[in-house]
Structure formats: C-alpha cells, structure tokens
Scaffold this motif. Structure first.
Motif, PDB file in Angstrom:
ATOM      1  N   PHE A   1       0.832  -1.207   0.000  1.00 22.69           N
ATOM      2  CA  PHE A   1       0.000   0.000   0.000  1.00 22.69           C
ATOM      3  C   PHE A   1       0.867   1.258   0.000  1.00 22.69           C
ATOM      4  O   PHE A   1       1.937   1.296   0.605  1.00 22.69           O
ATOM      5  CB  PHE A   1      -0.932   0.006   1.216  1.00 22.69           C
ATOM      6  CG  PHE A   1      -1.890  -1.144   1.220  1.00 22.69           C
ATOM      7  CD1 PHE A   1      -3.053  -1.101   0.447  1.00 22.69           C
ATOM      8  CD2 PHE A   1      -1.624  -2.276   1.966  1.00 22.69           C
ATOM      9  CE1 PHE A   1      -3.931  -2.178   0.423  1.00 22.69           C
ATOM     10  CE2 PHE A   1      -2.498  -3.357   1.950  1.00 22.69           C
ATOM     11  CZ  PHE A   1      -3.646  -3.305   1.181  1.00 22.69           C
ATOM     12  N   CYS A   2       0.372   2.274  -0.675  1.00 22.48           N
ATOM     13  CA  CYS A   2       1.083   3.548  -0.787  1.00 22.48           C
ATOM     14  C   CYS A   2       1.224   4.204   0.597  1.00 22.48           C
ATOM     15  O   CYS A   2       0.230   4.391   1.292  1.00 22.48           O
ATOM     16  CB  CYS A   2       0.297   4.451  -1.732  1.00 22.48           C
ATOM     17  SG  CYS A   2       0.957   6.115  -1.825  1.00 22.48           S
ATOM     18  N   PRO A   3       2.460   4.572   0.988  1.00 18.01           N
ATOM     19  CA  PRO A   3       2.638   5.203   2.300  1.00 18.01           C
ATOM     20  C   PRO A   3       2.125   6.643   2.329  1.00 18.01           C
ATOM     21  O   PRO A   3       1.956   7.229   3.388  1.00 18.01           O
ATOM     22  CB  PRO A   3       4.164   5.162   2.496  1.00 18.01           C
ATOM     23  CG  PRO A   3       4.703   5.177   1.113  1.00 18.01           C
ATOM     24  CD  PRO A   3       3.724   4.433   0.256  1.00 18.01           C
ATOM     25  N   GLN A   4       1.854   7.201   1.122  1.00 17.30           N
ATOM     26  CA  GLN A   4       1.441   8.598   1.051  1.00 17.30           C
ATOM     27  C   GLN A   4      -0.077   8.744   1.150  1.00 17.30           C
ATOM     28  O   GLN A   4      -0.566   9.670   1.773  1.00 17.30           O
ATOM     29  CB  GLN A   4       1.939   9.179  -0.270  1.00 17.30           C
ATOM     30  CG  GLN A   4       2.033  10.677  -0.299  1.00 17.30           C
ATOM     31  CD  GLN A   4       3.043  11.134  -1.333  1.00 17.30           C
ATOM     32  OE1 GLN A   4       4.213  11.347  -1.046  1.00 17.30           O
ATOM     33  NE2 GLN A   4       2.584  11.243  -2.564  1.00 17.30           N
ATOM     34  N   CYS A   5      -0.833   7.800   0.534  1.00 17.11           N
ATOM     35  CA  CYS A   5      -2.299   7.953   0.533  1.00 17.11           C
ATOM     36  C   CYS A   5      -3.028   6.671   0.921  1.00 17.11           C
ATOM     37  O   CYS A   5      -4.247   6.690   1.097  1.00 17.11           O
ATOM     38  CB  CYS A   5      -2.785   8.437  -0.828  1.00 17.11           C
ATOM     39  SG  CYS A   5      -2.807   7.150  -2.100  1.00 17.11           S
ATOM     40  N   GLY A   6      -2.329   5.554   1.051  1.00 18.08           N
ATOM     41  CA  GLY A   6      -2.958   4.310   1.515  1.00 18.08           C
ATOM     42  C   GLY A   6      -3.607   3.475   0.427  1.00 18.08           C
ATOM     43  O   GLY A   6      -4.132   2.397   0.712  1.00 18.08           O
TER      44      GLY A   6
ATOM     45  N   GLN B   1       3.912   1.376  -8.093  1.00 15.31           N
ATOM     46  CA  GLN B   1       3.357   2.716  -8.216  1.00 15.31           C
ATOM     47  C   GLN B   1       1.974   2.742  -7.602  1.00 15.31           C
ATOM     48  O   GLN B   1       1.208   1.767  -7.709  1.00 15.31           O
ATOM     49  CB  GLN B   1       3.284   3.139  -9.688  1.00 15.31           C
ATOM     50  CG  GLN B   1       2.783   4.575  -9.833  1.00 15.31           C
ATOM     51  CD  GLN B   1       2.974   5.138 -11.230  1.00 15.31           C
ATOM     52  OE1 GLN B   1       2.765   4.443 -12.222  1.00 15.31           O
ATOM     53  NE2 GLN B   1       3.377   6.384 -11.301  1.00 15.31           N
ATOM     54  N   CYS B   2       1.636   3.834  -6.984  1.00 10.67           N
ATOM     55  CA  CYS B   2       0.316   4.011  -6.369  1.00 10.67           C
ATOM     56  C   CYS B   2      -0.750   3.989  -7.461  1.00 10.67           C
ATOM     57  O   CYS B   2      -0.577   4.584  -8.519  1.00 10.67           O
ATOM     58  CB  CYS B   2       0.285   5.334  -5.614  1.00 10.67           C
ATOM     59  SG  CYS B   2      -1.286   5.638  -4.809  1.00 10.67           S
ATOM     60  N   THR B   3      -1.888   3.290  -7.177  1.00 10.73           N
ATOM     61  CA  THR B   3      -2.969   3.205  -8.169  1.00 10.73           C
ATOM     62  C   THR B   3      -3.853   4.458  -8.159  1.00 10.73           C
ATOM     63  O   THR B   3      -4.677   4.629  -9.048  1.00 10.73           O
ATOM     64  CB  THR B   3      -3.850   1.966  -7.894  1.00 10.73           C
ATOM     65  OG1 THR B   3      -4.230   1.977  -6.517  1.00 10.73           O
ATOM     66  CG2 THR B   3      -3.114   0.682  -8.220  1.00 10.73           C
TER      67      THR B   3
ATOM     68  N   SER C   1      -4.223  10.617  -8.663  1.00 10.99           N
ATOM     69  CA  SER C   1      -3.911  11.958  -8.151  1.00 10.99           C
ATOM     70  C   SER C   1      -2.696  11.923  -7.206  1.00 10.99           C
ATOM     71  O   SER C   1      -2.230  12.946  -6.733  1.00 10.99           O
ATOM     72  CB  SER C   1      -5.121  12.561  -7.439  1.00 10.99           C
ATOM     73  OG  SER C   1      -5.399  11.828  -6.268  1.00 10.99           O
ATOM     74  N   CYS C   2      -2.202  10.712  -6.931  1.00 13.55           N
ATOM     75  CA  CYS C   2      -1.038  10.551  -6.051  1.00 13.55           C
ATOM     76  C   CYS C   2       0.183  10.136  -6.874  1.00 13.55           C
ATOM     77  O   CYS C   2       1.183  10.841  -6.933  1.00 13.55           O
ATOM     78  CB  CYS C   2      -1.350   9.513  -4.970  1.00 13.55           C
ATOM     79  SG  CYS C   2       0.049   9.103  -3.923  1.00 13.55           S
ATOM     80  N   ASN C   3       0.060   8.944  -7.507  1.00 13.66           N
ATOM     81  CA  ASN C   3       1.119   8.450  -8.405  1.00 13.66           C
ATOM     82  C   ASN C   3       2.466   8.230  -7.728  1.00 13.66           C
ATOM     83  O   ASN C   3       3.507   8.222  -8.380  1.00 13.66           O
ATOM     84  CB  ASN C   3       1.316   9.387  -9.609  1.00 13.66           C
ATOM     85  CG  ASN C   3       0.410   8.992 -10.755  1.00 13.66           C
ATOM     86  OD1 ASN C   3      -0.039   7.838 -10.822  1.00 13.66           O
ATOM     87  ND2 ASN C   3       0.126   9.920 -11.642  1.00 13.66           N
ATOM     88  N   TYR C   4       2.471   8.092  -6.429  1.00 15.05           N
ATOM     89  CA  TYR C   4       3.720   7.823  -5.686  1.00 15.05           C
ATOM     90  C   TYR C   4       4.412   6.575  -6.257  1.00 15.05           C
ATOM     91  O   TYR C   4       3.761   5.569  -6.539  1.00 15.05           O
ATOM     92  CB  TYR C   4       3.381   7.616  -4.208  1.00 15.05           C
ATOM     93  CG  TYR C   4       4.559   7.263  -3.330  1.00 15.05           C
ATOM     94  CD1 TYR C   4       5.319   8.260  -2.729  1.00 15.05           C
ATOM     95  CD2 TYR C   4       4.900   5.922  -3.084  1.00 15.05           C
ATOM     96  CE1 TYR C   4       6.384   7.935  -1.910  1.00 15.05           C
ATOM     97  CE2 TYR C   4       5.969   5.592  -2.281  1.00 15.05           C
ATOM     98  CZ  TYR C   4       6.711   6.602  -1.693  1.00 15.05           C
ATOM     99  OH  TYR C   4       7.770   6.273  -0.891  1.00 15.05           O
ATOM    100  N   ILE C   5       5.706   6.657  -6.435  1.00 22.98           N
ATOM    101  CA  ILE C   5       6.494   5.507  -6.898  1.00 22.98           C
ATOM    102  C   ILE C   5       7.390   5.052  -5.758  1.00 22.98           C
ATOM    103  O   ILE C   5       8.061   5.864  -5.116  1.00 22.98           O
ATOM    104  CB  ILE C   5       7.363   5.878  -8.118  1.00 22.98           C
ATOM    105  CG1 ILE C   5       6.479   6.319  -9.295  1.00 22.98           C
ATOM    106  CG2 ILE C   5       8.239   4.691  -8.536  1.00 22.98           C
ATOM    107  CD1 ILE C   5       7.263   6.986 -10.426  1.00 22.98           C
TER     108      ILE C   5
HETATM  109 ZN   LIG Z   1      -0.675   7.100  -3.153  1.00 24.29          ZN
END
Ligand SMILES: [Zn+2]
Length: 186
Positions: free
Chosen positions: A23-28, A43-45, A48-52
C-alpha cells in the motif's frame, strides 16, 4: 519477531517482492507493479497521487578494529544468523553520517570507543533476508572504553587473522576480512 518464529525463507521471498509492501505510504491506496525506467517498480494506483516506491538498499556502517594484529568481531545474539560472528556494524539512522554510525555501533556492541583511521571499503550485501544493504567499513583503532558485548552482540572478541571463526554471518563481512588480510599482509 522473536527468534522462535524467524523464517528466513519467508523473509527472502518477501524481500524479493518489494519487502512485502502493498500500500502507498502517502495515501494508503494499493500499489501496482509497473515498469518505470527499465525496472519493475511499485506505483500508487491513485492517479492523483502516483507515488512511486523505489526499492533501495539500506546503508550500514561499521569498523574493522585491529589491535596487536587481531581483529574485533562480535557474535550475534539476534536473527538473522544468530550465534554467527560478524564485524561490528549496523544500519544508519536518519541524519547520521556513516562515521557516526560506526562509532555508535562499536560503543553499543563492544563497549569500546574507537578512533577512525579512514575508509576501508564499501560492499553491497544481498544475503540479509530482511533487506539489501550497502556496507561502509572504516579502519579503526581502540581509543578507550571497556570491552564488553552489548545490544545485539553476545560476545565481543579480538581474533588473530589465523583464528577467525568459520561461521561469519554475511558474504560482505567474509569478503572484508579477506580483503583486509590481503591488503595489510596479515
Ligand atoms: Zn498514493
């Protein structure tokens, strides 16, 4: 995790799959695998986040403390490789210089205050089941303190290079001992 339920094979499998991060640590939001810059990454799904997530090794530092041509080793009291010997070393803390890490780890694991005599070598370690590491090793001498094992070391002993134990925990530490011996003709 206690030593009792330590499962090295499971940890290696988890490490090979981004250490189990899902899970993305930035948005979950859940991660997806995607090829980015020639490697499969997470990569975050959430668009609007797109955290890698970049799966990077963790830097560690330690010291090759030599006294009267004997090298200081510690016996591990924790997993992985519990009861195997290694050079005193540990993972860097945030905002710490590797030289500070080496000095801190030596004090924690061996009770000794050390003087760093320069960088010895840098190694890449891939045989720790928890993470891949970059091991930064310094040459060092004893500056004070009293030799007594602590933290995750149950013994701290100076060994003659001819009498180094067979059970050295990690490939990078074995290589460092061999390199030190050949570089200084010990
Ligand atoms: Zn994210």
């Amino acid at each position: 995790m206690t030593s009792h339920d330590f499962d090295e094979k499971l940890l290696f499998e988890r490490k090979a799959h981004f250490c189990g991060f899902r899970f993305c640590p930035q948005c979950g939001s859940p991660f997806m695998e995607k090829e980015i810059d020639g490697r499969v990454r997470l990569q975050c799904t959430n668009e609007s986040c797109n955290y890698i997530y970049y799966h990077n090794p963790i830097p560690a530092a330690g010291a090759m403390v030599v006294r009267d041509n004997n090298i200081l080793l510690v016996k591990r009291s924790v997993q992985p490789k519990m009861d195997w010997w290694c050079l005193p070393a540990g993972f860097m803390e945030w905002n710490e210089h590797p030289a500070q890490t080496a000095i801190r780890e030596l004090r924690e694991e061996t009770g000794l205050d050390i003087h760093l005599d320069g960088l010895f070598e840098v190694y890449s370690g891939e045989d720790d089941p928890r993470t891949n590491a970059v091991l930064i090793l310094y040459r060092a001498s004893v500056a004070g303190g009293t030799l007594r094992p602590g933290d995750d070391a149950r013994e701290a002993v100076f060994f003659a290079f001819d009498a180094i134990p067979d059970k050295i925990a990690f490939v990078s530490h074995r290589q460092a001992l061999a390199d030190y011996r050949s570089r200084f003709s010990l």
